[in-house]
Design an enzyme around this catalytic site. Structure first.
Site, PDB file in Angstrom:
ATOM      1  N   GLN A 262     -62.579  -3.408 -34.132  1.00 44.56           N
ATOM      2  CA  GLN A 262     -63.099  -3.477 -32.848  1.00 44.56           C
ATOM      3  C   GLN A 262     -62.547  -2.039 -32.234  1.00 44.56           C
ATOM      4  O   GLN A 262     -63.166  -1.860 -31.235  1.00 44.56           O
ATOM      5  CB  GLN A 262     -62.955  -4.716 -32.281  1.00 44.56           C
ATOM      6  CG  GLN A 262     -63.559  -6.039 -32.743  1.00 44.56           C
ATOM      7  CD  GLN A 262     -62.860  -7.085 -31.984  1.00 44.56           C
ATOM      8  OE1 GLN A 262     -63.335  -7.303 -30.961  1.00 44.56           O
ATOM      9  NE2 GLN A 262     -61.689  -7.812 -32.457  1.00 44.56           N
TER      10      GLN A 262
ATOM     11  N   HIS B 161     -67.528  -1.355 -32.860  1.00 47.59           N
ATOM     12  CA  HIS B 161     -67.631  -0.690 -31.327  1.00 47.59           C
ATOM     13  C   HIS B 161     -67.843   0.888 -31.374  1.00 47.59           C
ATOM     14  O   HIS B 161     -67.550   1.403 -30.271  1.00 47.59           O
ATOM     15  CB  HIS B 161     -66.494  -1.183 -30.457  1.00 47.59           C
ATOM     16  CG  HIS B 161     -66.597  -2.669 -30.208  1.00 47.59           C
ATOM     17  ND1 HIS B 161     -65.468  -3.429 -29.894  1.00 47.59           N
ATOM     18  CD2 HIS B 161     -67.491  -3.327 -30.472  1.00 47.59           C
ATOM     19  CE1 HIS B 161     -65.724  -4.712 -29.944  1.00 47.59           C
ATOM     20  NE2 HIS B 161     -67.009  -4.669 -30.069  1.00 47.59           N
TER      21      HIS B 161
END
EC number: 2.3.1.286
Length: 247
Positions: A104, A122
């Protein structure tokens, strides 16, 4: 120490390891996380705009100057170096054991350590694109910009970091590849994540193997499902694991 020895033993016995990590993976590299007591969401409480708002797509469009002021000051850490976790995962990938790192994080530290199979849910601060002509720019070019809001030298469009902001969807191909990697793993390592950010946190539910390890300082919603839980600094833990494995 017994838990660390168990983790080292499981790594030795495994052939298809996948790591799923969050912001806590990089805190020992000097990059703050979001939700801990020392995280951005706590330390920025006195700002006129909460970080969740400043990191949203609509705020970026309406107030790019305030967005970039926050982004440059709090989200960019070009001098950060990989820690024990990043290094061990890269070495295990070299051995053919780690098949993918699902992260992430947007800091690029896994790649800096040598990992190649990195799925960035992300995005990354190291990729930036002009919103007008789609020209690519590296992090160095964005940081070197004389303007607070970086502009494309070709069309004067705003250069947007290739990071997923609130209100933006995840890249579907990255998401699917992450699901497949986790579903096919025989050992899932989950580290440095609160497992509260969706849909990323739901990915651990795709794991069908028998052994999963949770390395996190604080309890998570996944604790009751994990085979092994180690509540300690992930970089230090992986350093010790690496020594036991002969690295």
């Amino acid at each position: 120490m017994q838990k660390i020895e168990t983790l080292a033993s499981w790594i030795e016995q495994s052939e298809t390891i996948v790591f799923f990590g969050g912001a806590g993976t990089s805190t020992e590299s000097g990059i703050p996380d979001f939700r801990s007591a020392a995280g951005l969401y706590q330390t920025e409480q006195h700002s006129p705009y909460p970080p969740e708002l400043m990191l949203s797509r609509s705020f970026f469009v309406k107030m790019p100057d305030i967005f970039f002021d926050f982004y440059r000051g709090k989200m960019l850490h070009p001098d950060a170096k990989p820690n024990g976790c990043h290094h061990l995962l890269a070495k295990l990938e070299e051995q053919g054991k780690v098949k993918a790192v699902v992260t992430q994080n947007i800091d690029g530290l896994h790649q800096k350590a040598g990992s190649k199979e990195v799925l960035e849910l992300h995005g990354s601060v190291h990729r930036n694109y002009c919103m007008g002509c789609k020209q690519f720019f590296g992090l160095e070019q964005v940081m070197a910009s004389k303007h607070l809001v970086p502009r494309c030298p070709y069309c004067q469009g705003i250069i947007k970091p290739d990071v997923v902001l609130y209100e933006e969807p995840l890249d579907q191909q990255v998401l699917i590849s992450s699901m497949d990697a986790i579903a096919n793993a025989d050992l899932l390592l989950v580290g440095g994540t609160s497992l509260t950010v969706h849909p990323a946190a739901e990915l651990v539910s795709y794991f069908e193997g028998e052994r999963s390890v949770l390395l996190n300082m604080d309890p998570t919603p996944y604790d009751r499902k994990a085979s092994l839980i180690i509540n300690d600094k992930i970089g230090e833990v992986m350093d010790q694991v690496g020594k036991l494995l002969g690295f």
